[in-house]
Design an enzyme around this catalytic site. Structure first.
Site, PDB file in Angstrom:
ATOM      1  N   GLN A 112      -7.101  -4.845 -14.683  1.00 17.20           N
ATOM      2  CA  GLN A 112      -6.408  -5.957 -15.322  1.00 17.20           C
ATOM      3  C   GLN A 112      -7.339  -7.081 -15.761  1.00 17.20           C
ATOM      4  O   GLN A 112      -6.963  -7.885 -16.605  1.00 17.20           O
ATOM      5  CB  GLN A 112      -5.334  -6.497 -14.381  1.00 17.20           C
TER       6      GLN A 112
ATOM      7  N   HIS B  67      -5.501   4.303 -24.475  1.00 19.44           N
ATOM      8  CA  HIS B  67      -6.151   4.729 -25.733  1.00 19.44           C
ATOM      9  C   HIS B  67      -5.340   5.815 -26.443  1.00 19.44           C
ATOM     10  O   HIS B  67      -5.256   5.832 -27.672  1.00 19.44           O
ATOM     11  CB  HIS B  67      -7.579   5.245 -25.453  1.00 19.44           C
TER      12      HIS B  67
ATOM     13  N   ASP C 214      -9.585  -2.875 -22.284  1.00 18.13           N
ATOM     14  CA  ASP C 214     -10.981  -2.621 -22.676  1.00 18.13           C
ATOM     15  C   ASP C 214     -11.871  -3.847 -22.418  1.00 18.13           C
ATOM     16  O   ASP C 214     -13.013  -3.709 -21.976  1.00 18.13           O
ATOM     17  CB  ASP C 214     -11.090  -2.276 -24.172  1.00 18.13           C
TER      18      ASP C 214
ATOM     19  N   ARG D 159      -8.795 -11.627  -3.269  1.00 21.42           N
ATOM     20  CA  ARG D 159      -8.405 -10.213  -3.232  1.00 21.42           C
ATOM     21  C   ARG D 159      -8.674  -9.620  -4.619  1.00 21.42           C
ATOM     22  O   ARG D 159      -7.997  -9.972  -5.591  1.00 21.42           O
ATOM     23  CB  ARG D 159      -6.922 -10.086  -2.862  1.00 21.42           C
TER      24      ARG D 159
ATOM     25  N   HIS E 253      -6.472   0.265  -7.018  1.00 22.75           N
ATOM     26  CA  HIS E 253      -5.381  -0.464  -7.671  1.00 22.75           C
ATOM     27  C   HIS E 253      -5.063   0.237  -8.994  1.00 22.75           C
ATOM     28  O   HIS E 253      -5.294  -0.301 -10.072  1.00 22.75           O
ATOM     29  CB  HIS E 253      -5.770  -1.931  -7.872  1.00 22.75           C
TER      30      HIS E 253
ATOM     31  N   ASN F  28      -2.978  -0.067  -3.312  1.00 25.34           N
ATOM     32  CA  ASN F  28      -2.054  -1.090  -3.779  1.00 25.34           C
ATOM     33  C   ASN F  28      -0.780  -0.443  -4.313  1.00 25.34           C
ATOM     34  O   ASN F  28      -0.823   0.327  -5.272  1.00 25.34           O
ATOM     35  CB  ASN F  28      -2.683  -1.908  -4.916  1.00 25.34           C
ATOM     36  N   GLU F  29       0.349  -0.743  -3.677  1.00 24.83           N
ATOM     37  CA  GLU F  29       1.682  -0.376  -4.184  1.00 24.83           C
ATOM     38  C   GLU F  29       1.830   1.119  -4.432  1.00 24.83           C
ATOM     39  O   GLU F  29       1.865   1.583  -5.590  1.00 24.83           O
ATOM     40  CB  GLU F  29       2.008  -1.166  -5.462  1.00 24.83           C
TER      41      GLU F  29
ATOM     42  N   ASN G  42       3.300  -7.017  -0.919  1.00 22.57           N
ATOM     43  CA  ASN G  42       3.452  -7.552  -2.274  1.00 22.57           C
ATOM     44  C   ASN G  42       4.938  -7.773  -2.510  1.00 22.57           C
ATOM     45  O   ASN G  42       5.731  -6.830  -2.402  1.00 22.57           O
ATOM     46  CB  ASN G  42       2.953  -6.550  -3.329  1.00 22.57           C
TER      47      ASN G  42
ATOM     48  N   TYR H 231       7.939 -10.058  -4.908  1.00 26.60           N
ATOM     49  CA  TYR H 231       8.226 -10.970  -6.019  1.00 26.60           C
ATOM     50  C   TYR H 231       9.686 -11.370  -6.111  1.00 26.60           C
ATOM     51  O   TYR H 231      10.012 -12.471  -6.512  1.00 26.60           O
ATOM     52  CB  TYR H 231       7.835 -10.319  -7.361  1.00 26.60           C
TER      53      TYR H 231
ATOM     54  N   GLU I 174       0.456 -10.256  -2.409  1.00 21.93           N
ATOM     55  CA  GLU I 174       0.813 -10.682  -3.768  1.00 21.93           C
ATOM     56  C   GLU I 174       2.152 -11.394  -3.743  1.00 21.93           C
ATOM     57  O   GLU I 174       3.086 -10.953  -3.054  1.00 21.93           O
ATOM     58  CB  GLU I 174       0.960  -9.488  -4.732  1.00 21.93           C
TER      59      GLU I 174
HETATM   60  C1  NOJ Z   1       2.052  -5.833  -8.720  1.00 26.65           C
HETATM   61  C2  NOJ Z   1       0.752  -5.233  -9.108  1.00 26.65           C
HETATM   62  O1  NOJ Z   1      -0.021  -4.963  -7.972  1.00 26.65           O
HETATM   63  C3  NOJ Z   1      -0.025  -6.058 -10.100  1.00 26.65           C
HETATM   64  O2  NOJ Z   1      -1.024  -5.255 -10.626  1.00 26.65           O
HETATM   65  C4  NOJ Z   1       0.919  -6.616 -11.151  1.00 26.65           C
HETATM   66  O3  NOJ Z   1       0.239  -7.273 -12.176  1.00 26.65           O
HETATM   67  C5  NOJ Z   1       1.892  -7.551 -10.478  1.00 26.65           C
HETATM   68  N1  NOJ Z   1       2.663  -6.800  -9.516  1.00 26.65           N
HETATM   69  C6  NOJ Z   1       2.874  -8.230 -11.425  1.00 26.65           C
HETATM   70  O4  NOJ Z   1       3.691  -7.283 -12.021  1.00 26.65           O
END
Ligand code: NOJ
Length: 505
Positions: A41, A61, A74, A99, A144, A188-189, A330, A332, A399
């Site tokens: 990212q 791509h 990229d 992190r 990740h 991760n996730e 994580n 949200y 997160e």
């Molecule tokens: C979880 C992910 O780990 C992360 O890569 C993503 O950008 C965020 N959530 C937000 O969607």
């Protein structure tokens, strides 16, 4: 104003004056704060200095039109070249740790140890050293989402041999960075890697195999996690004395009607099948009983001769049990759930196995991401759930964050952090939850997977039009810094802050 209106106004004023303000809780002295990013990212430099191709390089791509703005990682934030600026932002933010994630194919271009890319090792050495020189602890995520494409060509995560390759990769990381990195997150996730990657085909490598791919992928990943933990324990722990965790994501699944028993059960099943799926093996050695039963019942009814959910052998269960020093979380958003009367989706699928449907209350305020509604109390309920179900383990929130379209004056993000962090304080002070730290997602605006650059999560703005990828502080970075330095939530704090100049927009 008539007498009735006067009385009503007086009553309201009394309520306002007499209502207790929320208690002014403080974060414990050893509570730590951080900010997070992930390699694909932010790093860019997708093919520089010997880096190998990852599934996200290949996916974006090959199918640019599948990403909202036809973009890719990229260049992204160009953190590969600008990591020193990122560290300066972290320093100004006042965080204890950063992190970040390590790109497997930057270190091992083919995914295997036959070829080690020294330039990749150098990059992470430089980043780690720069962090430490600025008093910031490196918290490294090993994976990740950016699998080396060469390993996808061998079948990807559903193939059990990927666990061997991961353990080899992890050994390279411990050998090269473990003298300075003391906190590791293996994955991760998992649900996004596996359900989105190998069941629904929503994320790279875009494999569609519902009800099977996600379970096979998860099984490999859990074994890879457990074996990495054990390898560290026997070969590195004595000298390096670090800690191993994992970052698992979940929404809070609130019963639709909290007093209705079937909705309570639906919430329990949903939590077990979307969070316990990953956490129960790591804490207790196996998938949750309810999950084992439901997938088996559905599989047999669908004509399969055995459950679609793979089984751990007794030795594997023993090996997996207790493979964490902290549980990364994580989180949200939340939803409200109830049992689906007519099935929760096409069969076979994980959703059909779960049998629960959810929705987000229209009264909850939204963000730039369709899935992210602001529900601060959901985080407290989730932390209490984790405490009760897993014997109050140390939880590091790895997160938490809010998306918008890129405002400088990001009041909504600032308020999100205040509201969610206050619920963390309540969980600690009122519920005795063992929450050890908090990580804001994200340090900087970045490539938001299939949403490209259309949704922004950063505490800092990145100008993606500018080849220099200029970074600038948003209002929320000052608010987060205020929380970190004062160690509580100051509801009235909104700084006078230097508005960035037009040329950076
Ligand atoms: C979880 C992910 O780990 C992360 O890569 C993503 O950008 C965020 N959530 C937000 O969607």
């Amino acid at each position: 104003m008539n007498i009735l209106q006067f009385l009503l106004l007086a009553q309201n004023l009394c309520v306002l004056v007499l209502a207790d303000p929320p208690p002014d809780y403080y974060f414990p002295d050893d509570f730590i704060f951080g900010a997070a990013t992930a390699a694909y990212q932010v790093e860019g430099a997708w093919n520089e200095d010997g880096k190998g191709e990852s599934i996200w390089d290949r996916g974006t791509h090959e199918h640019p039109d599948w990403v909202a703005d036809n973009s890719n990682g990229d260049i992204a934030c160009d953190s590969y070249h600008k990591y020193k600026e990122d560290v300066q932002l972290l320093k100004d933010l006042g965080v204890d740790f950063y992190r970040f994630s390590i790109s497997w194919s930057r270190v091992l271009p083919t995914g295997k140890i036959d070829q080690i890319n020294q330039a990749g090792i150098d990059y992470y050495n430089n980043l780690i050293d720069e962090l430490l020189a600025n008093g910031i602890q490196p918290y490294a995520t090993m994976y990740h989402w950016d699998l080396p494409q060469a390993l996808q060509d061998e079948g990807g995560w559903p193939e059990r041999k990927l666990a061997d390759y991961f353990v080899d990769y992890a050994r390279v990381l411990f050998e090269n960075f473990g003298d300075r990195v003391k906190h590791w997150m293996t994955f991760n996730e998992i649900v996004q890697i596996c359900e989105a990657g190998y069941s629904d085909g929503a994320f790279a490598p875009y494999v569609v195999n519902p009800g099977i791919g996600g379970y096979e992928c998860t099984h490999t990943i859990l074994l890879a996690h457990g074996r990495t933990y054990r390898m560290y324990e026997t070969d590195f722990k004595a000298q390096q004395n670090g800690q191993i965790g994992i970052a698992i994501d979940t929404s809070w699944h609130e019963p639709n009607f909290p007093d209705r028993e079937t909705d309570q059960q639906a919430s329990e099943v949903d939590m077990e099948m979307n969070y316990g799926w990953f956490v129960n093996p790591i804490v207790n050695g196996n998938y949750p009983d309810v999950m084992i039963e439901r997938v088996k019942t559905n599989s047999l009814a669908e004509g399969f001769s055995a459950s679609r959910l793979p089984e751990f052998t007794p030795d594997e269960q023993e090996m997996l049990k207790g493979t964490f020093e902290f549980l990364g979380l994580n989180h949200y958003t939340s939803d409200k759930v109830y049992f689906a009367e007519e099935g929760a989706g096409d069969r076979p699928s994980h959703w059909a196995d779960t049998g629960v449907v959810g929705y987000q209350d229209p009264s909850w305020s939204g963000s730039a991401s369709y899935w992210l509604k602001v529900v601060p109390w959901g985080l407290r309920n989730l932390l209490v759930y984790i405490k009760n179900h897993y014997d109050n383990p140390p939880v590091l929130i790895t997160e938490n964050g809010f998306s918008d379209y890129g405002q400088w004056d990001d009041y909504d993000r600032a308020n999100y952090f205040k509201d969610y962090l206050y619920e963390v304080l309540r969980a600690i002070h009122e519920e005795e939850c063992n929450v050890i730290g908090y990580t804001a997602w994200s340090l900087i605006d970045n490539f938001e997977w299939m949403a490209g650059y259309t949704q922004k999560f950063g505490l800092h703005y990145v100008n993606f039009w500018d080849p220099e990828r200029t970074r600038n502080k948003k209002l929320s970075s000052y608010v987060y810094n205020n929380i970190i330095t004062t160690r509580h939530v100051d509801w009235d704090y909104y700084p006078d802050w230097p508005q960035p100049t037009e040329s950076n927009v």
